[in-house]
Write an enzyme that holds these catalytic residues in place. Sequence first.
Site, short mmCIF file in Angstrom:
data_model
loop_
_atom_site.label_atom_id
_atom_site.label_comp_id
_atom_site.label_asym_id
_atom_site.label_seq_id
_atom_site.Cartn_x
_atom_site.Cartn_y
_atom_site.Cartn_z
N ASP A 1 0.83 -1.21 0.00
CA ASP A 1 0.00 0.00 0.00
C ASP A 1 0.86 1.26 0.00
O ASP A 1 1.99 1.25 0.49
CB ASP A 1 -0.91 -0.02 1.24
CG ASP A 1 -2.11 0.92 1.09
OD1 ASP A 1 -2.36 1.40 -0.03
OD2 ASP A 1 -2.79 1.17 2.10
N ASN B 1 -10.98 -2.49 -5.61
CA ASN B 1 -10.21 -1.53 -6.41
C ASN B 1 -10.89 -1.19 -7.75
O ASN B 1 -10.49 -0.23 -8.42
CB ASN B 1 -8.77 -2.02 -6.67
CG ASN B 1 -7.87 -1.95 -5.45
OD1 ASN B 1 -6.99 -2.79 -5.25
ND2 ASN B 1 -8.07 -0.94 -4.61
C1 IPE Z 1 -5.46 -2.80 -0.52
O1 IPE Z 1 -5.09 -1.48 -0.63
C2 IPE Z 1 -5.41 -3.47 -1.87
C3 IPE Z 1 -4.07 -3.62 -2.45
C4 IPE Z 1 -2.94 -3.32 -1.87
C5 IPE Z 1 -4.04 -4.18 -3.79
P1 IPE Z 1 -6.19 -0.31 -0.80
O2 IPE Z 1 -5.41 0.95 -0.90
O3 IPE Z 1 -7.12 -0.61 -1.90
O4 IPE Z 1 -6.96 -0.42 0.59
P2 IPE Z 1 -7.93 0.64 1.31
O5 IPE Z 1 -8.95 1.06 0.31
O6 IPE Z 1 -7.07 1.79 1.74
O7 IPE Z 1 -8.47 -0.12 2.48
C1 IPE Z 2 -1.33 0.25 -3.51
O1 IPE Z 2 -1.15 1.62 -3.49
C2 IPE Z 2 -1.57 -0.27 -4.91
C3 IPE Z 2 -2.96 -0.73 -5.17
C4 IPE Z 2 -3.93 -0.73 -4.31
C5 IPE Z 2 -3.24 -1.22 -6.49
P1 IPE Z 2 -2.38 2.62 -3.54
O2 IPE Z 2 -2.71 2.91 -4.96
O3 IPE Z 2 -3.49 2.13 -2.70
O4 IPE Z 2 -1.74 3.93 -2.87
P2 IPE Z 2 -2.43 4.91 -1.84
O5 IPE Z 2 -2.96 4.07 -0.73
O6 IPE Z 2 -3.51 5.62 -2.59
O7 IPE Z 2 -1.32 5.81 -1.41
MG MG Z 3 -4.04 2.34 -0.77
#
Ligand code: IPE
Ligand code: IPE
Ligand code: MG
Length: 250
Positions: free
Chosen positions: A20, A68
């Site tokens: 994340d 997502n």
């Molecule tokens: C969890 O991260 C999913 C992945 C790392 C692929 P998100 O960024 O989607 O999670 P939330 O929405 O902050 O809980």
């Molecule tokens: C994790 O990074 C990757 C995916 C969930 C695909 P994020 O895209 O969630 O990054 P933040 O949480 O918005 O910083």
């Molecule tokens: Mg995230």
Amino acid sequence: MRSMTLKFDTLPRHLAVIMDGNGRWAKAQGMPRSEGHKAGTASAKRLVTECRKLGIRHVTLYTFSRENWARPKKEISFLFDLLVRFMNREMASLIEQGIRLNILGDLSELPLVTRQAVKRAVSQSKDGTEMTLNLALNYSGRDEILRACRQLAAEGARPEDITEDAIAERLYTAGQPDPDLIIRTSGELRLSNFLLWQAAYAEFYFTPTHWPDFDEAHLHDALAAFAGRGRRFGCTDEQLSSAQTSGHNA
Ligand code: IPE
Ligand code: IPE
Ligand code: MG
């Protein structure tokens, strides 16, 4: 290489990572989110290579959750393109390292090009014996459990047939050990629907480091923290130490 000199008393058999913070990493440097995802891919490669060197046999990366799909279309298609490019670029090296690619999640909902590339990569690497690399892709922990239950129902299971083992055998992770350690980067303290069933006795390691910055040294810190945890699985410390001295595997 630092890994050559490091020894951990206890390594996780299965390490799972919620990667994340790509977006926040990019934003902090005034770049578009896509740059964060690109840098995140490099980080994933670094982690897999290091885990392979250390001898961790199962690694799961949370790559795309079912939730997502709520993101902007442009970001979603960028992520899938990135995945295809990553596989095109890296599969030869993964195969060379004896790594078998496995998918946790529903492939049928992915764009055709992505689905084909993923299936090809899974089949090309199927003989890898050193490590299983699970990509949680279009993954939802609740949906995974629901599917297992529906499958049992479709098989005509009676109530007494519905056991923990019967469910576990119908999850995407069938045949693999549960994760011993789950790492989440970027400061969020939640599971976000990741491996809900399998995480029952996992140890958790949360770090404020954004995923693109998570390198070998951060991994070693997490592994050292894991090695120092006292896992009890419901027992008392006394039971565990007497099991150890009598040679049982607690
Ligand atoms: C969890 O991260 C999913 C992945 C790392 C692929 P998100 O960024 O989607 O999670 P939330 O929405 O902050 O809980
Ligand atoms: C994790 O990074 C990757 C995916 C969930 C695909 P994020 O895209 O969630 O990054 P933040 O949480 O918005 O910083
Ligand atoms: Mg995230």
